[in-house]
Enzyme design. Structure first.
Site, short mmCIF file in Angstrom:
data_model
loop_
_atom_site.label_atom_id
_atom_site.label_comp_id
_atom_site.label_asym_id
_atom_site.label_seq_id
_atom_site.Cartn_x
_atom_site.Cartn_y
_atom_site.Cartn_z
N LYS A 1 0.86 -1.18 0.00
CA LYS A 1 0.00 0.00 0.00
C LYS A 1 0.90 1.23 0.00
O LYS A 1 1.70 1.42 0.90
CB LYS A 1 -0.91 0.02 1.23
CG LYS A 1 -1.91 1.17 1.22
CD LYS A 1 -2.76 1.16 2.48
CE LYS A 1 -3.84 2.23 2.37
NZ LYS A 1 -3.29 3.58 2.20
N PHE B 1 28.97 -9.62 12.00
CA PHE B 1 30.00 -9.16 12.93
C PHE B 1 30.86 -8.12 12.24
O PHE B 1 31.21 -8.28 11.07
CB PHE B 1 30.85 -10.37 13.32
CG PHE B 1 31.52 -10.25 14.66
CD1 PHE B 1 30.79 -10.26 15.83
CD2 PHE B 1 32.91 -10.15 14.76
CE1 PHE B 1 31.42 -10.17 17.07
CE2 PHE B 1 33.54 -10.06 15.98
CZ PHE B 1 32.79 -10.07 17.14
N ASP C 1 34.72 -17.99 30.29
CA ASP C 1 33.34 -18.15 29.83
C ASP C 1 32.93 -19.59 30.11
O ASP C 1 33.46 -20.53 29.50
CB ASP C 1 33.27 -17.84 28.34
CG ASP C 1 31.86 -18.01 27.78
OD1 ASP C 1 30.93 -18.30 28.55
OD2 ASP C 1 31.70 -17.86 26.55
#
Length: 816
Positions: free
Chosen positions: A232, A579, A645
């Site tokens: 539209k 990245f 980690d």
């Protein structure tokens, strides 16, 4: 200018019509690409990608193939200026590249990883958004072909397997024989045929204006194979009549606007037909339909585009009683030879279910869609064979009055709405649809109880007072709407119901009013702030920017003045993200560049941030995640943090991760190294050790590797210190690899591009013990979070360096 020295040296610009060498500053959000069909000594196709102000160029000997099985030789050539992307013409004999050049395709490209890394490694993956070439592609450097080889740097251009791939490799080359910009064939370009289309002799009488068909507004698009969906447009409806006597361009009400739409008349007069009556929409330039831009274009004589979507008459034949499919076929036939990027274009059907198409359109910032029955005839007026669905929004508003109705049985015509801004009730317009009998009954009774003589609004336009009755501003209505106007009024409002859970004085529409407009934070412009970035969390680009605005100072205490890599998701977290560690095209000047020597010995400029404005500039560019080096710019070879980690195997729960974090903490503190946990927004936890900057990367890397290895040796059933998936079964990987030069870890207070919009947050050890998962913090938690000290910064106050004493303690612990 060094990037274009080779280009310049090969050309005599007093003779060749090619553009002169000129490096252009980065600007805009999209990188252009083009393909030029080049009949030089041997016919080939020049494939060019914009990067850092120039066009990277390859000569594709046989042209692009859409068959993924084909690997087309692409010889790297000299960089070209950006202006070359619009070049079409004849390079005279005796000049470098002599021959005819056609602009065969043009559009923008989307790199799927860092461009410079891809060029260095010889693997460049990207998506193309052109008039002809689309979808995923790859350029792969051939073995034995070295980067910068003066003789030949050979690559392969390969189509990725996706929805637009086809085993008919020559499909595009056979289908498209004309210029994408001028519609000319190669021989016409060679002969100097004018690019401006020449009028066609139209043999049939000019079709008369007829009333147009209108779409009915619905909350949801229709579903099923019987419907076709189109975008539209937010422009002017237009009927284009072509025939004997020229061209007439009519508005939806039959006004002759051929003078106002005059820029389209020449293109319309060149349509290859005896006569036609075409229905469509006029918008500004190449955009998707910005009404304010159209107003400016009409006023200033700017470029206009006519998107054609129906054909009511062709070559003396009335087509209105034929189904849409036949009318569409006739329309496509008329526009088949028209340049795809010219002034007259075909409004494409969009594949997919109505709901999916609407969702995609709204995410792209469109106005909505129009759905049409494929078997329906064209009928003037509003009907149900055309359904329009808008990309609407909803919010709460205070009811300050109502207007009288002249319809029997209807107690009021509309509600008069406002919102409280700075303690004042601001007028926001009216809503007159969406009510059922119960709503009329409930509201009219409530109005009588809360009637007042004077308007409750602090300022009210005169037109809003007509037929108005006033009420005490106590009721809150939830309203669905299309957008806010420039003066703060809602458009296309629909009443959804009363909100009894919200006090009127708490209702503000300031944020909603800002949606759809550029947002400014600390003077930084955030475009398209209402574009949804996290659909599962209903967070927008503006929300992402507001998050980084809120946490900026604390974020910079951790991430400032050090190399940073970004995860950018320009189209949202559910689309392709990539990245990036080098500042590319379009990045603001506030984003810093720091020269870093890489393992190859070359120096490259990395991104860093020194101010909140720079962080917001990255958010404007679609940055979601920020990953930081373990060292700062002033001492890149002296890390100031060490990260472990804790990455669990899929079968392990968060309780296992927390236990591992506590055990890691105990071991580190036993070595004299205080540590703080950070929940990452994913499944794991980072145990972070702030460091005094006395040791280099080799020392920190060796220490962290030894520490992780000893942890795994002491508890082989619980831990592993290698990346091997096979060895990780049922264990937690103590990832020490982030502690080497050039490695990064997610920054504290960074968003993650994951479901739910989680934030990486440092926590205390007591907090960690109570958490149920590592992804529970979201932007809405940050306001409270920022009132508390940051555990990681507190830990940093007692940071130690990895000296001989600590290394010795590690050795003693390993032997125990």
């Amino acid at each position: 200018m060094a990037e274009l020295e080779t280009y310049r040296a090969k050309r005599n610009f007093d003779v060749t019509p090619e553009p002169e060498a000129k490096v252009v500053e980065a600007g805009g959000d999209r990188l252009s690409f083009c393909v030029q069909k080049h009949a030089a000594r041997r016919l080939h196709y020049d494939f060019r990608l914009e990067h850092e102000g120039v066009l990277l160029s390859w000569a594709v000997t046989k042209g692009p193939s859409v068959d993924p099985a084909d690997k087309r030789l692409a010889v790297r050539t000299e960089d070209h200026p950006l202006d070359y992307g619009d070049f079409e013409g004849v390079i005279p004999e005796g000049n470098y590249g002599a021959g005819t050049v056609m602009l065969w395709d043009q559009g923008w490209w989307e790199p799927l990883h860092d461009i410079d890394d891809g060029l260095k490694k010889g693997k460049l993956h990207f998506r193309l958004h052109g008039a002809r070439m689309e979808g995923g592609w790859a350029l792969v450097r051939m073995r034995g072909s070295r980067k910068g080889d003066a003789k030949r740097e050979n690559w392969l251009l390969i189509k990725e397997s996706d929805d637009v791939a086809d085993d008919r490799g020559e499909l595009l080359l056979n289908k498209f024989k004309r210029s994408v910009s001028t519609g000319r064939k190669m021989d016409e370009i060679a002969k100097g045929v004018e690019a401006v289309p020449e009028p066609v002799e139209h043999a049939e009488p000019l079709p008369r204006f007829r009333k147009v068909q209108l779409a009915t507004l619905r909350d949801e698009p229709p579903e099923g194979e019987a419907w076709r969906h189109e975008a539209k447009f937010d422009g002017y409806r237009c009927l284009m009549a072509v025939g004997k006597g020229g061209v007439r361009l009519y508005t939806r009400n039959g006004k002759d606007w051929s003078d106002r739409f005059g820029a389209l008349c020449q293109a319309a007069d060149a349509l290859p037909c005896d006569a036609a009556l075409i229905d469509g929409e006029v918008i500004a330039g190449d955009g998707g339909g910005d009404f304010s831009a159209l107003q400016a274009a009409l006023k200033e004589g700017g470029d206009l585009t006519f998107y054609a979507f129906d054909c009511l008459h062709l070559d003396g034949n009335d087509l209105a009683d034929r189904p849409l499919t036949e009318r569409r076929e006739a329309l496509e036939g008329v526009l088949d030879k028209v340049p795809p990027r010219g002034a007259i274009r075909l409004s494409p059907f969009i594949e997919g279910s109505g709901a999916d198409v609407l969702d995609a359109m709204c995410r792209a910032g469109g106005e909505g869609i129009v759905s049409k029955r494929a078997d329906a005839k064209y009928r003037a007026g509003r009907g149900t064979s055309w359904i329009k669905t808008k990309c609407v929004r909803r919010a709460e508003f205070v009811i300050g009055g109502w207007t009288e109705s002249d319809k029997v049985g209807r107690p009021f015509s509309s509600l008069i709405l406002g919102s409280y801004e700075g303690g004042q009730l601001v007028y926001r317009g009216r809503v007159g649809t969406g009510f059922d009998e119960d709503d009329f009954d409930t509201l009219s009774k409530t109005f009588k109880k809360n009637a007042r003589k004077a308007p409750p609004f602090d300022d009210l336009p005169a037109e809003a007072k007509r037929k108005a009755q006033w009420v005490k501003p106590r009721l809150v209505a939830e309203v669905q709407y299309a957008e806010f106007t420039a003066d703060g009024m809602i458009r296309h409002g629909v009443f959804l119901g009363l909100r009894e859970d919200k006090p009127a004085m708490t209702v503000s529409a300031k944020a909603e009013e800002a949606e759809g407009k550029d947002l400014k934070l600390r003077g930084v412009r955030i475009s398209s702030p209402d574009r949804v970035v996290y659909p599962n969390a209903d967070l927008t680009k503006g929300d992402v920017a507001r998050h980084y605005d809120a946490v900026a100072e604390r974020f910079l205490e951790h991430a400032g003045h050090r190399p940073v890599s970004l995860v950018r998701c320009p189209d949202g977290t559910q689309k392709q993200c990539f990245f990036q560690k080098h500042a590319g095209k379009g990045f603001p000047d506030s984003v810093g560049r720091v020269a870093v020597e890489e393992s190859s010995g070359d120096k490259e400029d990395y991104i860093y941030f020194a101010s909140p404005e720079a962080v917001l500039g990255a958010a404007q560019m679609g940055a979601i995640e920020f990953h930081i080096w373990g060292s700062a710019n002033d001492k890149l070879d002296r890390p100031d943090r060490m990260v472990f980690d804790l990455d669990p195997d899929e079968g392990l729960g968060f309780e296992d991760v927390k236990a591992a974090a506590q055990e890691t903490r105990a071991a580190l503190e036993g070595l004299g190294l205080p540590a703080t946990p950070m929940v990452t927004g994913g499944k794991g936890v980072h145990v972070i050790v702030p460091l005094r900057r006395i040791a280099g990367w080799d020392t920190v890397k060796g220490f962290s590797q030894t520490f992780a290895t000893v942890m795994a040796q002491k508890n082989p059933e619980r831990y592993v210190a290698t990346m091997s998936k096979a060895k990780r079964k049922g264990r937690i990987f103590i990832d020490w690899l982030r502690n080497q030069r050039g490695a990064t870890a997610v920054a504290p207070y960074s968003l993650r591009a994951r479901t739910g919009a989680p934030v990486a947050v440092p926590v205390t050890w007591d907090e960690l013990a109570k958490l149920k998962a590592a992804n529970l913090f979201t932007p809405k938690d940050m306001k409270k979070r920022l009132t508390q000290p940051c555990p990681l910064l507190e830990c940093g106050k007692s940071a130690r360096g990895i000296g001989k004493e600590v290394v010795g303690a590690l050795g003693d612990w390993a032997e125990d």
